[in-house]
Scaffold this motif. Structure first.
Motif, short mmCIF file in Angstrom:
data_model
loop_
_atom_site.label_atom_id
_atom_site.label_comp_id
_atom_site.label_asym_id
_atom_site.label_seq_id
_atom_site.Cartn_x
_atom_site.Cartn_y
_atom_site.Cartn_z
N LYS A 134 -1.19 5.20 -7.26
CA LYS A 134 -0.54 6.41 -7.78
C LYS A 134 -1.01 6.66 -9.21
O LYS A 134 -0.46 6.13 -10.16
CB LYS A 134 0.98 6.24 -7.72
N GLY A 139 0.86 -1.18 0.00
CA GLY A 139 0.00 0.00 0.00
C GLY A 139 0.89 1.22 0.00
O GLY A 139 2.12 1.05 0.01
N LYS A 140 0.34 2.38 0.09
CA LYS A 140 -1.06 2.74 0.11
C LYS A 140 -1.35 3.77 -0.98
O LYS A 140 -0.48 4.57 -1.29
CB LYS A 140 -1.42 3.38 1.47
N ASP A 141 -2.57 3.72 -1.48
CA ASP A 141 -3.12 4.76 -2.36
C ASP A 141 -2.56 4.68 -3.80
O ASP A 141 -1.43 5.11 -4.04
CB ASP A 141 -2.83 6.14 -1.75
N SER A 179 6.08 -0.34 -4.66
CA SER A 179 5.83 1.09 -4.40
C SER A 179 5.61 1.87 -5.69
O SER A 179 5.05 2.96 -5.67
CB SER A 179 6.92 1.76 -3.56
N TYR A 205 2.11 3.13 -5.86
CA TYR A 205 1.48 3.79 -4.72
C TYR A 205 1.96 5.23 -4.49
O TYR A 205 3.13 5.54 -4.65
CB TYR A 205 1.77 2.99 -3.45
#
Ligand SMILES: NC(=O)c1ccc[n+]([C@@H]2O[C@H](COP(=O)([O-])OP(=O)(O)OC[C@H]3O[C@@H](n4cnc5c(N)ncnc54)[C@H](O)[C@@H]3O)[C@@H](O)[C@H]2O)c1
Length: 440
Positions: free
Chosen positions: A248, A244-246, A392, A395
């Motif tokens: 991109k 995580g998070k969110d 990553s 994210y």
């Protein structure tokens, strides 16, 4: 393990279930898109697992297979979808309401999408104030609800004859929660569930249930979910990959493309003003200041970590960074973002960059959901557990080990992702040194 040692990666046999908490714009666009690709009606544009190649060995070797031919990923044909949502609409109705896809793309998939009906959600209005759902689990304690989610996962697996399951959070952004005592250890977390502690948000119950069931969990929203010490520990203990998070997408993705360029050339930054208008349900949820705060934290962090003002005070100290999201219904899912970037060049001369990005949020997010699901499943079969930092790339607020700055630069993230795949498959890392080509 050395960088070239091959791990034994279990093959992607049988069927893979992808469960999404949330059956809104992103989840339905993702599911519709996969089915459309399976039927030969679309191409999986935006997905690395489906379209990207990976260079192996020296440039002179001319080895650049597709990623999906290099690493054993689940085939799209073997994916089965399921979801939870407090709103009882099936995926077809939800997609219609979301208004992302046009009828010409949606109608041919009506039968398929109508059959995806959301299971009752672990949901509390307190954490997402703008949603009022009826398809909601009840239980005396949060632990009861988490146990019901675990049962859902087992039932989904059994009913569909699945080999493996992954979960990708595609539900609304919850209110901002600070990591605290309830999240510190597994024991504290379980006690807090028993005590219906407010610090335990529904998204954490999904993460807990996933990890307990040995199901990889990827979080597409900025809420903490699995990003607390208790659940990271649990994932490590039980050998489950989490990330995580969110997602991109949109403006933040663009930021992580442009900011590394400025820094690479040692150009200064005086300020970066970003504003957005969007009119989908996500925009409505983010209109609530408590949910926006979670999003804001996620969006603000990227520039500091890329530009490192503490290392380059002459260039980046005290730059001003403002992010706004305005809910504006006429735009639906077709967000418009404006960035005004005040940069500083040679002898302090100011310049400006303006970006006007007319993007489609869910169109950008859908291939990310697919890649995260397939890579998380692959990671588990490769014996990876806990935080998957190599994901990553996807994210805005990447999870990282305690005390470690997450990497935000998209190009470093991409290198990390591809080198991790090479590493897991026993291929040499690519350093881009290339001196050997010039040695006679
Ligand atoms: N689209 C993008 O580019 C993008 C980028 C980054 C993050 N996100 C995040 O992805 C998420 C989904 O976005 P969207 O546009 O599909 O939003 P959406 O509002 O269309 O869908 C979210 C769905 O989640 C449901 N939901 C809320 N709480 C739930 C719970 N506890 N359990 C199960 N379902 C629940 C809602 O009822 C809704 O149907 C949001 O959190 C958004 O912030 C989206």
């Amino acid at each position: 393990m050395s960088s070239t040692e091959t791990r034994t990666v279990a093959p992607a046999t049988g069927k893979l279930g992808i469960l999404t908490p949330g059956l809104g714009a992103v989840a339905t666009t993702f599911m519709a898109g996969v089915e459309s690709v399976r039927r030969g009606l679309s191409k999986p544009v935006g997905s690395l697992t489906q379209m990207a190649t990976i260079r192996l060995g020296k440039r002179t070797e001319n080895r650049s297979p597709l990623i999906k031919e290099f690493v054993p990923l689940a085939n799209l044909e073997d994916i089965v979808f399921g979801a939870w949502d407090p709103i009882p609409d099936d995926a077809y109705t939800a997609a219609k309401k979301a208004g992302v896809l046009e009828d010409k793309d949606l109608e041919p998939l009506k039968d398929f999408l109508s059959a995806i009906k959301p299971m009752p959600a672990a949901f509390e209005n307190h954490y997402v104030t703008r949603i009022h759902g009826t398809n909601v689990k009840t239980g005396k304690t949060k632990r009861d609800v988490a146990e019901q989610l675990r049962q859902d996962i087992r039932d989904f697996k059994a009913k569909n004859g699945l080999d493996r399951v992954v979960i990708v959070w595609c539900a609304s952004t919850e209110i901002y929660i600070k990591p605290g005592a309830a999240h510190a250890t597994i024991d504290a977390f379980e006690k807090a569930m028993d005590a219906n502690d407010e610090q335990i948000a529904p998204s954490m119950l999904y993460a807990y249930a996933a990890i307990m069931e040995g199901v990889p969990f990827a979080n597409g929203a900025p809420n903490l979910s699995a990003d607390v010490p208790a659940l990271v520990q649990l994932a490590n203990d039980r050998g489950v990959p989490i990330s995580g998070k969110d997602f991109k997408t949109g403006q933040t993705w663009m930021k992580t493309v442009i900011a590394p360029g400025l820094k690479a050339r040692m150009l200064g930054l005086a300020g970066w003003y970003s504003t957005n208008i969007l009119g989908n349900r996500d925009g409505e949820v983010l209109d609530d200041p408590a949910s926006f705060k979670t999003k804001e934290e996620s969006k603000l962090s990227v520039l500091h970590t890329i530009l490192q003002p503490e290392k380059y005070p002459e260039l980046y100290k005290d730059f001003s960074h403002v992010v706004r999201i305005n809910y504006y219904p006429p735009r639906g899912d077709n967000k418009e973002g404006w960035d005004n970037i005040d940069i500083v060049g040679w002898m302090g001369y100011p310049m400006q960059i303006k970006v006007n990005f007319l993007c489609r949020d869910s169109i950008l997010a859908a291939p990310i959901v697919l890649d995260l699901a397939l890579f998380s499943d692959f990671a588990q079969r490769a014996g990876m557990k806990g935080i998957q930092e190599w994901l990553s790339f996807y994210y805005k607020s990447p999870m990282a080990a305690p005390g470690l700055q997450p990497e935000h630069d998209l190009f470093i993230q991409q290198t990390k992702l591809k080198n991790t795949l090479r590493h897991l498959m026993g291929e040499e890392q690519i350093t881009h040194l290339g001196l050997e080509y010039y040695q006679s």
